[in-house]
Design an enzyme around this catalytic site. Structure first.
Site, mmCIF file in Angstrom:
data_model
loop_
_atom_site.group_PDB
_atom_site.id
_atom_site.type_symbol
_atom_site.label_atom_id
_atom_site.label_comp_id
_atom_site.label_asym_id
_atom_site.label_seq_id
_atom_site.Cartn_x
_atom_site.Cartn_y
_atom_site.Cartn_z
ATOM 1 N N LYS A 1 -4.102 -4.925 14.109
ATOM 2 C CA LYS A 1 -2.720 -5.039 13.629
ATOM 3 C C LYS A 1 -1.833 -4.400 14.690
ATOM 4 O O LYS A 1 -1.643 -3.188 14.730
ATOM 5 C CB LYS A 1 -2.537 -4.336 12.285
ATOM 6 N N ASP B 1 0.809 -1.216 0.000
ATOM 7 C CA ASP B 1 0.000 0.000 0.000
ATOM 8 C C ASP B 1 0.843 1.268 0.000
ATOM 9 O O ASP B 1 0.367 2.331 0.409
ATOM 10 C CB ASP B 1 -0.937 0.006 1.203
ATOM 11 N N LYS C 1 -5.716 0.834 1.805
ATOM 12 C CA LYS C 1 -5.289 1.804 2.808
ATOM 13 C C LYS C 1 -6.130 3.063 2.633
ATOM 14 O O LYS C 1 -6.220 3.608 1.530
ATOM 15 C CB LYS C 1 -3.810 2.135 2.609
ATOM 16 N N SER D 1 1.170 -9.244 8.886
ATOM 17 C CA SER D 1 0.877 -8.281 7.824
ATOM 18 C C SER D 1 2.184 -7.568 7.545
ATOM 19 O O SER D 1 2.523 -6.577 8.200
ATOM 20 C CB SER D 1 -0.212 -7.290 8.255
ATOM 21 N N GLU E 1 -4.697 -0.263 13.207
ATOM 22 C CA GLU E 1 -3.258 -0.388 13.456
ATOM 23 C C GLU E 1 -2.743 0.766 14.316
ATOM 24 O O GLU E 1 -2.379 1.816 13.797
ATOM 25 C CB GLU E 1 -2.474 -0.428 12.145
ATOM 26 N N ARG F 1 11.708 3.463 -2.597
ATOM 27 C CA ARG F 1 12.129 2.065 -2.729
ATOM 28 C C ARG F 1 12.726 1.815 -4.110
ATOM 29 O O ARG F 1 13.741 1.131 -4.244
ATOM 30 C CB ARG F 1 10.927 1.141 -2.511
ATOM 31 N N LYS G 1 -7.529 -0.462 5.858
ATOM 32 C CA LYS G 1 -6.520 -0.307 6.910
ATOM 33 C C LYS G 1 -6.309 1.161 7.237
ATOM 34 O O LYS G 1 -6.303 2.008 6.348
ATOM 35 C CB LYS G 1 -5.187 -0.916 6.485
ATOM 36 N N THR H 1 6.174 7.123 -1.634
ATOM 37 C CA THR H 1 6.932 6.160 -0.829
ATOM 38 C C THR H 1 7.581 5.093 -1.694
ATOM 39 O O THR H 1 8.740 4.718 -1.490
ATOM 40 C CB THR H 1 6.015 5.496 0.210
ATOM 41 N N GLY I 1 5.256 -5.957 4.867
ATOM 42 C CA GLY I 1 5.510 -5.285 3.593
ATOM 43 C C GLY I 1 6.901 -5.596 3.091
ATOM 44 O O GLY I 1 7.136 -6.568 2.390
ATOM 45 N N ARG I 2 7.871 -4.769 3.493
ATOM 46 C CA ARG I 2 9.247 -4.956 3.030
ATOM 47 C C ARG I 2 9.828 -6.298 3.439
ATOM 48 O O ARG I 2 10.675 -6.853 2.733
ATOM 49 C CB ARG I 2 10.124 -3.816 3.564
#
Length: 300
Positions: free
Chosen positions: A219, A24, A97, A253, A177, A33, A136, A29, A255-256
């Site tokens: 979360k 998300d 999200k 949950s 979260e 990456r 989320k 962002t 991500g990276r």
């Protein structure tokens, strides 16, 4: 949507040996990456990367849902099939999200409150029509010498509860979260105390807003000292599940922790390494799926 339907979706999200992949990132962002590995942040590259992740063979064996960004929810595969249709066909629940990120909390230097409630009812209705099944919202809690304040905790949890109630009204399962950040030099006892205070406040707010807990997902942050790294996340999840049985499913949950290796591999040859990068994603999903059962060992 009835509470039984919301509960059914929530249970599917934390099915044994399965968890959620978080893809998300906003366009800004994901640029950070991409910059690290030398990929141009074009819409097509973002679409191709999300297709790599969402169509990885075997992903659904250990992934129950994926948290998407607004752009991704509207995108399609190279062949023109909407991502949401691909996900539903594979048995992966689409999520979205919906918060607009943290902003400075007036009167409390160094603390933030997550915004995004304005117009949320309308956005949630649209996301449900587009195929989303859950949403989320992330609150951010900093641990410092004089933080978090009770005002910060209550402001963020009030927003989380309002968001959760609106989600259930729209037929979406809310993922709440309240992230207690790992930044800082605090010890594990301080992390525990802050996390307990945050969670007590959160569930009081959810109760006050008539949020049905059976149709929601918490979360939570890991209670640890200092900063963590991606690989340790799997080991910690595995260790916690080995302490079970627990009164509720303890899933993931990430991500990276699930994507970074695949992104680096794909960046070296976006055409030639596509399948290999997908295999890497599936392997990370499997490792975390085993950790969710307390059955992971390093190297699996």
């Amino acid at each position: 949507m009835s509470i039984e339907q919301l509960e059914s979706i929530a249970q599917a999200m934390v099915a044994p040996g399965k968890g959620i992949i978080a893809i998300d990132e906003s366009s800004g962002t994901i640029k950070k990456r991409f910059d690290v590995v030398g990929i141009d942040n074009s819409e097509e590259n973002r679409r191709a990367y999300r297709e790599l992740l969402l169509t990885a063979p075997g992903l659904a064996d250990h992934i129950s849902g994926a948290i998407l960004y607004d752009e991704t929810l509207r995108q399609s595969t190279r062949a023109g099939k909407p991502f949401t249709e691909v996900m539903h066909a594979a048995g992966i629940l689409p999520g979205i999200k919906v918060d607009m990120g943290p902003q400075p909390l007036a009167g409390f230097p160094g603390e933030v409150v997550t915004e995004g409630l304005d117009g949320l009812r309308q956005r949630l209705a649209e996301y449900a029509r587009l195929g989303a099944r859950f949403a989320k919202w992330r609150a951010v809690i900093h641990i410092g010498e004089d933080t978090p304040s009770s005002t910060c905790i209550e402001a963020n949890n009030h927003a989380l509860a309002r968001y959760a109630a609106l989600c259930q009204e729209a037929g979406l399962v809310p993922v709440v979260e309240p992230e207690v950040l790992m930044d800082g030099d605090h010890d594990i006892d301080v992390c525990y105390e802050v996390t307990e205070a945050v969670l007590r406040s959160l569930f009081a707010s959810l109760y006050e807003h008539n949020v049905m807990l059976e149709g929601s997902i918490l979360k939570a942050s890991m209670v640890i000292a200092g900063k963590d790294c991606d690989e340790q996340a799997t080991a910690h999840l595995n260790a916690m599940n080995q302490l079970g049985p627990h009164p509720w499913p303890l899933s993931f949950s990430y991500g990276r922790a699930m994507q970074q290796a695949a992104l680096k591999l794909w960046a070296k040859d976006m055409q030639g390494n596509f399948a290999a990068a997908q295999k890497t994603v599936a392997q990370r999903a499997r490792a975390n799926g085993l950790a969710a059962l307390g059955q992971w060992t390093r190297g699996t």
